[in-house]
Design a protein around this motif. Structure first.
Motif, PDB file in Angstrom:
ATOM      1  N   ASP A 165       0.830  -1.205   0.000  1.00 31.28           N
ATOM      2  CA  ASP A 165       0.000   0.000   0.000  1.00 31.28           C
ATOM      3  C   ASP A 165       0.864   1.254   0.000  1.00 31.28           C
ATOM      4  N   ILE A 166       1.854   1.280   0.872  1.00 34.43           N
ATOM      5  CA  ILE A 166       2.728   2.449   0.976  1.00 34.43           C
ATOM      6  C   ILE A 166       3.489   2.666  -0.326  1.00 34.43           C
ATOM      7  N   CYS A 167       4.096   1.604  -0.830  1.00 32.16           N
ATOM      8  CA  CYS A 167       4.912   1.726  -2.034  1.00 32.16           C
ATOM      9  C   CYS A 167       4.054   2.011  -3.263  1.00 32.16           C
ATOM     10  N   LYS A 224       3.324   5.661  -3.239  1.00 28.72           N
ATOM     11  CA  LYS A 224       4.537   6.433  -3.482  1.00 28.72           C
ATOM     12  C   LYS A 224       5.008   6.338  -4.928  1.00 28.72           C
ATOM     13  N   CYS A 225       4.919   5.151  -5.521  1.00 30.05           N
ATOM     14  CA  CYS A 225       5.591   4.898  -6.796  1.00 30.05           C
ATOM     15  C   CYS A 225       4.683   4.876  -8.020  1.00 30.05           C
ATOM     16  N   MET A 226       3.426   4.564  -7.865  1.00 30.60           N
ATOM     17  CA  MET A 226       2.580   4.322  -9.026  1.00 30.60           C
ATOM     18  C   MET A 226       1.813   5.578  -9.423  1.00 30.60           C
ATOM     19  N   ASP A 227       2.199   6.156 -10.545  1.00 31.71           N
ATOM     20  CA  ASP A 227       1.485   7.333 -11.053  1.00 31.71           C
ATOM     21  C   ASP A 227       0.220   6.914 -11.796  1.00 31.71           C
ATOM     22  N   LYS A 228       0.421   6.104 -12.812  1.00 35.14           N
ATOM     23  CA  LYS A 228      -0.722   5.623 -13.592  1.00 35.14           C
ATOM     24  C   LYS A 228      -0.484   4.166 -13.971  1.00 35.14           C
ATOM     25  N   PRO A 229      -1.395   3.288 -13.584  1.00 39.18           N
ATOM     26  CA  PRO A 229      -1.237   1.871 -13.922  1.00 39.18           C
ATOM     27  C   PRO A 229      -1.243   1.666 -15.435  1.00 39.18           C
ATOM     28  N   ALA A 248      11.070   1.345 -16.032  1.00 39.00           N
ATOM     29  CA  ALA A 248      12.262   1.175 -15.195  1.00 39.00           C
ATOM     30  C   ALA A 248      12.209   2.075 -13.970  1.00 39.00           C
ATOM     31  N   LYS A 249      11.729   3.300 -14.138  1.00 39.74           N
ATOM     32  CA  LYS A 249      11.648   4.244 -13.014  1.00 39.74           C
ATOM     33  C   LYS A 249      10.720   3.704 -11.929  1.00 39.74           C
ATOM     34  N   THR A 250       9.581   3.184 -12.323  1.00 43.12           N
ATOM     35  CA  THR A 250       8.618   2.646 -11.359  1.00 43.12           C
ATOM     36  C   THR A 250       9.164   1.387 -10.694  1.00 43.12           C
ATOM     37  N   GLN A 251       9.813   0.523 -11.463  1.00 42.21           N
ATOM     38  CA  GLN A 251      10.411  -0.680 -10.887  1.00 42.21           C
ATOM     39  C   GLN A 251      11.458  -0.321  -9.843  1.00 42.21           C
ATOM     40  N   ASN A 252      12.301   0.649 -10.162  1.00 39.74           N
ATOM     41  CA  ASN A 252      13.321   1.087  -9.208  1.00 39.74           C
ATOM     42  C   ASN A 252      12.693   1.693  -7.963  1.00 39.74           C
ATOM     43  N   CYS A 253      11.639   2.461  -8.152  1.00 42.20           N
ATOM     44  CA  CYS A 253      10.949   3.073  -7.017  1.00 42.20           C
ATOM     45  C   CYS A 253      10.392   1.990  -6.091  1.00 42.20           C
ATOM     46  N   PHE A 254       9.717   0.992  -6.666  1.00 43.28           N
ATOM     47  CA  PHE A 254       9.182  -0.101  -5.854  1.00 43.28           C
ATOM     48  C   PHE A 254      10.298  -0.838  -5.121  1.00 43.28           C
ATOM     49  N   SER A 255      11.364  -1.137  -5.828  1.00 45.47           N
ATOM     50  CA  SER A 255      12.483  -1.853  -5.225  1.00 45.47           C
ATOM     51  C   SER A 255      13.070  -1.063  -4.062  1.00 45.47           C
ATOM     52  N   CYS A 268      11.660   1.354  -2.344  1.00 51.26           N
ATOM     53  CA  CYS A 268      10.651   1.517  -1.300  1.00 51.26           C
ATOM     54  C   CYS A 268      10.606   0.276  -0.410  1.00 51.26           C
ATOM     55  N   VAL A 269      10.543  -0.892  -1.018  1.00 48.87           N
ATOM     56  CA  VAL A 269      10.474  -2.138  -0.254  1.00 48.87           C
ATOM     57  C   VAL A 269      11.757  -2.342   0.549  1.00 48.87           C
ATOM     58  N   GLU A 270      12.900  -2.084  -0.078  1.00 42.57           N
ATOM     59  CA  GLU A 270      14.170  -2.247   0.637  1.00 42.57           C
ATOM     60  C   GLU A 270      14.259  -1.306   1.835  1.00 42.57           C
ATOM     61  N   ARG A 271      13.850  -0.065   1.689  1.00 40.07           N
ATOM     62  CA  ARG A 271      13.881   0.888   2.811  1.00 40.07           C
ATOM     63  C   ARG A 271      12.915   0.457   3.901  1.00 40.07           C
TER      64      ARG A 271
END
Length: 75
Positions: free
Chosen positions: A34-36, A39-44, A50-57, A59-62
């Protein structure tokens, strides 16, 4: 309570503890997602860029790093 009853109760308690841990884990995964997602998903779309994948990665790691830090401090 006899020895068998005591063993049955201990086994039942262990099963309850395992199921509780599973439930807490699933709740944590949903919370992370939910948090990630927010934070990361602008439009499904059909694929993650790549930008969204990196953001998710990241976010989860943090989230995991922070959770681990808090658990270590509590102990």
């Amino acid at each position: 309570m006899d020895g068998q009853g005591s063993a049955d109760a201990a086994g039942l308690q262990k099963l309850i503890d395992i199921e509780s841990q599973k439930q807490r884990f699933h709740q944590a995964v949903h919370e992370i997602m939910d948090i990630c997602w927010e934070k990361c998903m602008d439009k499904p779309g059909p694929k993650l860029d790549a930008k969204t994948q990196n953001c998710f990665s990241n976010c989860v790691e943090r989230f995991i790093d922070t959770s681990q830090f808090i658990l270590n401090r509590i102990e």
